[in-house]
Design a protein around this motif. Structure first.
Motif, short mmCIF file in Angstrom:
data_model
loop_
_atom_site.label_atom_id
_atom_site.label_comp_id
_atom_site.label_asym_id
_atom_site.label_seq_id
_atom_site.Cartn_x
_atom_site.Cartn_y
_atom_site.Cartn_z
N GLN A 1 0.77 -1.63 0.03
CA GLN A 1 -0.46 -0.32 -0.35
C GLN A 1 0.61 1.51 -0.24
N ILE A 2 1.88 1.30 0.57
CA ILE A 2 3.07 2.17 1.02
C ILE A 2 3.34 2.56 -0.56
N ALA A 3 3.84 1.70 -0.99
CA ALA A 3 4.06 1.86 -2.77
C ALA A 3 3.52 2.51 -3.65
N GLN A 4 1.84 1.83 -3.97
CA GLN A 4 0.71 1.94 -4.10
C GLN A 4 0.82 3.90 -4.03
N THR A 5 0.17 4.04 -2.62
CA THR A 5 0.56 5.72 -2.55
C THR A 5 1.43 6.33 -3.22
N SER A 6 2.97 6.03 -2.65
CA SER A 6 4.06 6.92 -3.39
C SER A 6 4.26 7.38 -4.98
N ARG A 7 3.41 6.14 -5.90
CA ARG A 7 3.12 6.25 -7.20
C ARG A 7 2.86 6.48 -7.38
N ALA B 1 -1.98 -11.97 -2.26
CA ALA B 1 -2.79 -13.32 -1.86
C ALA B 1 -4.24 -13.07 -0.79
N ASN B 2 -4.53 -11.32 -1.38
CA ASN B 2 -6.19 -11.37 -0.26
C ASN B 2 -6.72 -10.86 -1.58
N ILE B 3 -7.91 -11.85 -2.34
CA ILE B 3 -8.43 -11.57 -3.12
C ILE B 3 -9.01 -10.15 -3.17
N HIS B 4 -9.60 -9.83 -1.76
CA HIS B 4 -9.88 -8.22 -1.83
C HIS B 4 -9.39 -6.97 -2.03
N ARG B 5 -8.25 -6.97 -2.11
CA ARG B 5 -6.66 -5.95 -2.56
C ARG B 5 -6.83 -6.71 -3.86
N GLN B 6 -6.64 -7.81 -4.02
CA GLN B 6 -6.06 -8.11 -5.65
C GLN B 6 -7.00 -7.33 -6.27
N ARG B 7 -8.33 -7.32 -5.82
CA ARG B 7 -8.88 -6.46 -6.96
C ARG B 7 -8.74 -4.93 -6.44
N PHE B 8 -8.95 -4.69 -5.38
CA PHE B 8 -8.87 -3.29 -5.00
C PHE B 8 -7.22 -2.54 -6.10
N TYR B 9 -6.39 -3.21 -6.42
CA TYR B 9 -5.26 -2.80 -6.67
C TYR B 9 -5.18 -3.18 -8.15
N ALA C 1 -8.92 6.87 -2.98
CA ALA C 1 -9.10 5.73 -3.06
C ALA C 1 -8.52 5.52 -2.26
N LEU C 2 -6.79 5.38 -2.29
CA LEU C 2 -5.45 4.91 -2.00
C LEU C 2 -5.64 5.61 -0.09
N PHE C 3 -6.05 6.88 -0.08
CA PHE C 3 -6.21 8.10 1.19
C PHE C 3 -7.63 6.35 2.02
N ALA C 4 -8.77 6.51 1.07
CA ALA C 4 -9.64 5.37 2.14
C ALA C 4 -9.31 4.31 2.90
N MET C 5 -8.51 4.12 1.50
CA MET C 5 -7.44 2.43 1.84
C MET C 5 -7.02 2.43 2.84
N ASN C 6 -5.79 3.56 3.12
CA ASN C 6 -4.89 3.86 4.28
C ASN C 6 -5.94 3.92 5.35
N LEU C 7 -7.35 4.42 5.97
CA LEU C 7 -8.16 4.79 6.33
C LEU C 7 -8.94 3.25 6.90
N TYR C 8 -9.11 2.61 5.75
CA TYR C 8 -9.18 1.14 6.46
C TYR C 8 -7.83 0.50 7.33
#
Length: 465
Positions: A71-77, A289-297, A340-347
């Motif tokens: 998540q850190i890599a995605q947000t910075s990118r 590994a997590n299907i929900h994170r896979q769909r989100f990313y 969306a990434l900010f909301a994911m960070n809060l989650y």
């Protein structure tokens, strides 16, 4: 006082009664309006420029500190891609560094690269300090509990992309000091990336995928210590952290080239190709590994690739109002991914807080230790429970102890039977007087031998005293 007022009136009368008073300007109402309009400058219409939404970028970057490494890599990118989209050849290339690019807010010197020089030095000092403190705590306490050394990847990823961008800027400058610092920073970045690749190499990888999660293979505590490098990814993609580092480095380099007044069309096109390849890999390989994170990313990567591709096409073929409209739409789409990434960070922050709460609650309110019953053991593992129940308990051995005398010898109740009183029951066991050991089947024990053995042992121990 009256004299002063009188002199003022006389002076005013002489001033306004001057017969030769002449003014070149027309002081009528219409003349005054024309004169004022003639003096006003012509309005200047500036071309609108796309400014990156730094507020959401700062929020998402700040909250990503407590997020998983991916998540850190995605947000910075996403922040770097937003800056690339805002690139246009008419806007100024040089911009002040955000807080997430230079957390220490250090500036060195007064030249054009003072901020970048301070960012590189400050980021490395901050990272080395965090790593050193973490290592000292791990040596004093349990490394597996503190997730050392794999946990260091979290602050490293937070500082990785801005450090790469500032390093490229230093290498491209004309200042010798900046070039030397940039060279050392480049060597350190390559060493850190190589170290991550070394840990994740199959020859050095000591984890296995069992029941949809990672577990230790041959080294106890390996997943706890190094898990933050790979536990977010599936069995066939444990190495994907190196891909995240490569993608972050390339994106940051393109963003740094934007600051060198290079052609925005080439930079945006290269970013479009890179983002499309990354999105295609994420969708097809499914590394998470997590299907929900896979769909989100996957959704985030796809939207980013489409957005920057549209912006690249607009830079090549668009012009005028059409280009401005496309640029605004692209900037808004990229900002939406950052929200969306900010909301994911809060989650992720909420999940971590929930886990920490229950973790410390279990320490403050320990459960009383209760020995499991035979029914509990049978429900968990019937074979092990049955074996432990049938296994005789070994009595503690006491040296020089007086042997316990056996129960009384059997007495004859009648001529037809012998009454044997057991120590566990008051009911006599009647045996026929004419029974013989041969009457028992092979392998069966003789009851008389079992009864007489304690007497023989007691007699032997008594004689030995």
């Amino acid at each position: 006082m009256k004299l002063i007022i009188l002199l003022s009136i006389i002076f005013s009368s002489f001033a306004f009664s001057e017969p030769n008073f002449h003014c070149d300007s027309d002081l009528s109402r219409s003349g005054r309006v024309v004169w004022i309009e003639a003096e006003l400058p012509e309005p200047v219409m500036e071309e609108p420029t796309i400014v990156p939404p730094k507020a959401v970028a700062t929020l998402s970057s700040t909250t990503s500190i407590i997020a998983p490494p991916s998540q850190i890599a995605q947000t910075s990118r996403a922040q770097s891609l937003q800056s690339i989209i805002s690139c246009n050849n008419d806007s100024p290339a040089a911009q002040a560094l955000a807080w997430s690019d230079n957390p220490t807010t250090l500036t060195v010197g007064s030249g054009a690269t003072a901020e970048e020089l301070g960012a590189v030095i400050g980021n490395w000092v901050l990272l080395v300090g965090i790593a050193s403190g973490w290592t000292l705590l791990a040596q004093k306490f349990d490394p597996a509990l503190l997730r050392h050394p794999g946990g260091i990847v979290a602050p490293a990823l937070f500082l990785f992309e801005p450090t790469v961008g500032a390093t490229i800027t230093l290498l491209a400058s004309d200042d010798l000091t900046a070039q030397i610092v940039g060279s050392f920073s480049t060597a350190a970045l390559l060493a850190g990336t190589s170290l991550v690749a070394f840990f994740l190499h199959p020859k050095n990888f000591k984890a296995q995928w069992l029941n949809n999660e990672w577990s230790d293979l041959s080294q106890p505590g390996y997943v706890k210590r190094f898990g933050m490098l790979f536990e977010a990814y599936s069995q066939d993609a444990h190495y994907f952290m190196t891909g995240e580092l490569f993608m972050s480095a390339m994106t940051s380099m393109l963003n740094a080239f934007r600051g060198q007044e290079m052609d925005c069309r080439g930079i945006t096109t290269a970013a479009s190709i890179l983002s499309s390849a990354y999105a295609l890999f994420i969708v097809l390989k499914r590394p998470h590994a997590n299907i929900h994170r896979q769909r989100f990313y996957s959704a985030i990567a796809t939207i980013q690739a489409l957005t920057i591709t549209i912006q690249a096409i607009a830079l090549w073929v668009g012009s005028g109002n059409a280009y401005e409209e496309v640029s605004k739409a692209s900037s808004n789409m990229m900002a939406a991914t950052q929200w969306a990434l900010f909301a994911m960070n809060l989650y992720e922050l909420g999940l971590n807080a929930y886990e920490w709460f229950h973790h410390f609650r279990s320490f403050s309110n320990p459960m009383p230790s209760v020995d499991p019953t035979l029914e509990d053991l049978m429900a968990a593992d019937p074979l092990t429970a049955l074996a432990s129940a049938l296994e005789p308990a070994e009595a503690p051995r006491i040296e020089n102890a007086i042997p316990t005398p056996p129960p009384a010898l059997p007495r004859v109740e009648s001529a037809d039977s012998i009454s044997l009183f057991s120590s566990r029951s008051s009911t006599p066991i009647l045996l026929p007087t004419d029974f013989e050991p041969s009457a028992f089947l092979p392998g069966e024990s003789d009851p008389l031998e079992d009864i007489l053995d304690p007497y023989l042992q007691y007699t032997a121990m008594a004689l030995s005293e």
